[in-house]
Write an enzyme that holds these catalytic residues in place. Structure first.
Site, mmCIF file in Angstrom:
data_model
loop_
_atom_site.group_PDB
_atom_site.id
_atom_site.type_symbol
_atom_site.label_atom_id
_atom_site.label_comp_id
_atom_site.label_asym_id
_atom_site.label_seq_id
_atom_site.Cartn_x
_atom_site.Cartn_y
_atom_site.Cartn_z
ATOM 1 N N GLU A 1 0.839 -1.212 0.000
ATOM 2 C CA GLU A 1 0.000 0.000 0.000
ATOM 3 C C GLU A 1 0.868 1.254 0.000
ATOM 4 O O GLU A 1 0.564 2.234 -0.684
ATOM 5 C CB GLU A 1 -0.956 0.009 1.190
ATOM 6 C CG GLU A 1 -1.953 -1.145 1.234
ATOM 7 C CD GLU A 1 -2.716 -1.379 -0.067
ATOM 8 O OE1 GLU A 1 -2.872 -0.424 -0.849
ATOM 9 O OE2 GLU A 1 -3.144 -2.529 -0.310
ATOM 10 N N ASP B 1 3.628 -4.647 -5.439
ATOM 11 C CA ASP B 1 4.072 -5.938 -4.883
ATOM 12 C C ASP B 1 5.591 -5.975 -4.745
ATOM 13 O O ASP B 1 6.126 -6.372 -3.710
ATOM 14 C CB ASP B 1 3.631 -7.093 -5.794
ATOM 15 C CG ASP B 1 2.170 -7.485 -5.568
ATOM 16 O OD1 ASP B 1 1.606 -7.118 -4.515
ATOM 17 O OD2 ASP B 1 1.598 -8.160 -6.446
HETATM 18 ZN ZN ZN Z 1 -2.739 -2.694 -4.538
#
Ligand code: ZN
Length: 677
Positions: free
Chosen positions: A514, A578
């Site tokens: 995030e 990621d």
């Molecule tokens: Zn995301």
């Protein structure tokens, strides 16, 4: 009750797959049975870490996929079910109280006898209004009326945080009005897309027949509807174009929108929405509104009536009597592959989460989220932020002015943990025994109005667009906030009894993900206040784009269902997140371990190995092919398998942890390797 036994069976299956833990010893985090040790971690890490789990699990017939997110979500739903059942049976709850509102809403949804008695009746007033249209001039009035009820027709129109003046809310008009999941579904010629269109048309026909329309008339209506939707789809932006904030920002005066689409009386539409006055607005996709004008001119009134009727019917179907509910499910099967409908309590739970999310969330948090859990999660967030700041200080490809600006943006992150500071107020929502459709409408009308009334007002920065029990997290570029609902701060993402490595590889990687969204290809275009403003030195921006290009290329090379490619540009932001999230969480783990005695092997693994195993565990997933196809066509997230093997194959830290060598499939060549943050 069937749902309870199903849930227990699933939970037991997980326990047995985990093997029998000795009495008194903590449960294993990585049980041997979940691995496929015939596959080297350097060949396919997802298969190595999750292959045993994949083999020993199946997808429940009511689900499109099964994995760590679903496991936790099932547990949360069981908790929410108890809360709602208690509320629905609490006859002493004072009128207007949270408990009474939850009880009435959920209770009327669960009342299947009432739904059967009512049939299609609850939506009749909306249908009659459409039937009574005398000319196309009434289109703005009708569309405004449907929009006020939260029914999506023709285009989207509402309040929006001005991305170039993020302290203010403005009006926003955007493309919309389609029934299939994305514009490409109308235009692609491959056999799967053609088949989906055919199913959609049959779905429209059968739905109209349920209303008593003769088949020939229903066929004609479906042709008219497809003609309108296809014309709108043709001029809609692709899902990749929609990721570009500049390409979707065209602030103009209301008169200028009227010039784009003069056949639609915008002044009348806005008057009928009965909200704040405004002179200017954002028009997301001007070519769409130009096309809308041609469609309005070319399409006769009866076709518009068919289209609007369909929008009402499609929206209402899940809340009506069994034939409608089953018809809606029949089409959902095409997109998801699910073979059995969710039990009623799950559908009603979901509806309550949508309609009264903060009431349900508040009850959930009160029972299941402690201040200690919040403090622990905040500590992890701070450690991840420190890791990103460390990284920014030394990032080799970034010049000092951009570096400084990036650190300022990071320092300005708003951290929101568990639930919003201010719960939503539902005092305007009036609920009553009777058809559920009316109660759902009451919550939606109030929410649409609450949102619409924000136009012209300052931005409220503390609001969430995700409910507290949700198993997910999000970053908002315009609020520059990272948000972690209470629902995800639990196993298999996080458990205070686990070792640091397991937690940093799980929830740590989610937090890092995030945070990295603030610096992905989209997020990096926004400043610390959430304004779309370029704070990058040109050379740094060029170097960023080169690196991001490598990530896009990497994922373009991946396929699912044998031949369907992942869309590297659609999934770029998520893949950057990621990759960055993993690197940051790994660095934060190393910081956490530094200065402490080095932990020994746990379950046979080093802390670094456990970190990557925890990451693979959160993305383990079984998924139906229909659902994979829909995901590849519409979802900015790559499928779970590539979310594991993709980012890890870029990381030296991973190769070191498992002794992987150059040339191994899990080690990308130095030239192809992507690393941004
Ligand atoms: Zn995301």
């Amino acid at each position: 009750m069937t749902h309870r036994s199903w849930f227990l069976a699933a939970a037991l299956a997980c326990l047995t797959a985990g093997g029998a833990a000795a009495a008194g010893s903590p449960p294993e985090v990585f049980p041997a049975a979940n691995f496929d040790t015939t596959c080297s971690p350097c060949r396919d890490f997802d298969q190595y870490a999750n292959g045993g789990w994949t083999k020993s699990h199946t997808i429940p017939s009511t689900m499109a996929s099964w994995g760590s997110f679903n496991e936790l979500s099932e547990r949360n739903q069981s908790t929410l079910y108890d809360i709602l059942e208690r509320a629905a049976h609490d006859k002493k709850a004072p009128a207007g109280s949270d408990t009474q509102k939850l009880g009435v809403f959920y209770g009327t949804c669960m009342d299947s006898a009432e739904a059967e008695r009512e049939g299609a009746k609850p939506m009749q007033p909306l249908l009659s209004a459409i039937d009574g249209m005398k000319s196309k001039d009434e289109l703005p009035t009708q569309v405004a009326w449907l929009h006020a009820h939260g029914i999506r027709a023709l285009f989207l129109f509402g309040a929006f945080q001005d991305i170039k003046n993020s302290d203010m809310m403005i009006a926003n008009a955007a493309q919309g009005g389609l029934g299939l999941p994305d514009r490409d579904y109308y235009l692609r010629r491959d056999s799967a897309s053609v088949a989906t269109r055919r199913e959609y048309v049959d779905h429209i026909v059968r739905s109209f027949q349920l209303l008593g329309t003769p088949e020939a008339d229903a066929r004609q209506a479906s042709d008219q509807i497809m003609a309108i939707e296809t014309a709108l789809a043709r001029k809609s932006y692709t899902n990749v174009q929609r990721r570009d904030p500049n390409a979707n920002y065209h602030k103009m005066r209301v008169e200028d929108l009227a010039k784009l689409a003069p056949s639609f009386d915008w002044a009348n539409y806005i008057a009928k929405r009965n909200g704040p006055k405004f002179d200017s607005l954002n028009v997301g996709q001007p070519p769409f509104f130009t096309a809308l004008d041609s469609v309005i001119t070319a399409t006769p009134l009866p076709a518009w009536q068919a289209y609007l009727r369909w929008r009402v019917l499609e929206d209402a179907e899940p809340t009506l009597s069994t034939p409608f509910v089953e018809e809606e499910f029949r089409f959902q099967r095409v997109l998801s592959g699910v073979t059995e409908m969710q039990p009623r309590w799950k559908r009603c739970l979901r509806a309550t989460d949508q309609g009264l999310g903060d009431l349900l969330g508040r009850a959930y948090v009160k029972e299941h989220f402690t201040p200690e859990a919040k403090a622990r999660a905040l500590r992890l967030v701070h450690n991840l932020e420190a890791a990103l700041d460390d990284r920014l200080k030394v990032l080799e490809w970034m010049g000092d002015s951009t570096r400084q600006a990036a650190r300022v943006k990071l320092a300005a992150f708003a951290e929101r943990i568990g639930y919003p500071d201010q719960w939503r107020d539902y005092s305007a929502v009036k609920l009553a025994p009777g058809p559920f459709y009316a109660n759902r409408q009451a919550t939606r009308d109030a929410e649409v109005k609450r949102q619409y009334d924000k136009i012209g007002k300052p931005t409220v920065r503390g609001e969430w667009n995700m409910t507290a029990p949700t198993v997910n997290a999000f970053y908002s570029p315009t609020l520059n906030s990272i948000n972690f609902p209470a629902g995800i701060l639990q196993p298999p993402f996080y458990d205070p009894s686990w070792d640091d490595a397991a937690n940093y590889g799980g929830i740590g990687a989610v937090i890092g993900h995030e945070m990295t969204h603030g610096f992905d290809d989209q997020g990096r275009q926004f400043d610390p206040r959430g304004n779309l403003r370029d704070w990058w030195a040109p050379d740094d921006a060029t170097r960023y784009k080169e690196r991001a290009g490598k990530v896009a290329e990497q994922f373009n090379g991946y396929t699912m269902l044998d031949t369907v490619h992942v869309n590297g540009r659609l999934t770029l932001g998520e893949n950057i997140a990621d990759l960055g999230g993993l690197a940051l969480a790994y660095a934060a783990l190393q910081k956490e371990l530094a200065g402490k005695p080095r932990p020994g092997l746990i379950e046979g693994f080093t802390p670094e190995q456990r970190f990557f195993l925890a990451y693979a565990k959160i993305w383990r997933r079984l998924q139906r092919p229909e659902s994979v196809r829909t995901q590849l066509n519409t979802d900015p997230h790559a499928p779970g398998h590539w979310r594991v093997d993709g980012p890890l194959s870029n990381l030296d830290e991973f190769a070191r942890a498992f002794g992987c060598k150059e040339g191994d499939p899990m080690v990308r060549s130095a030239e192809a390797r992507a690393r941004i943050w």
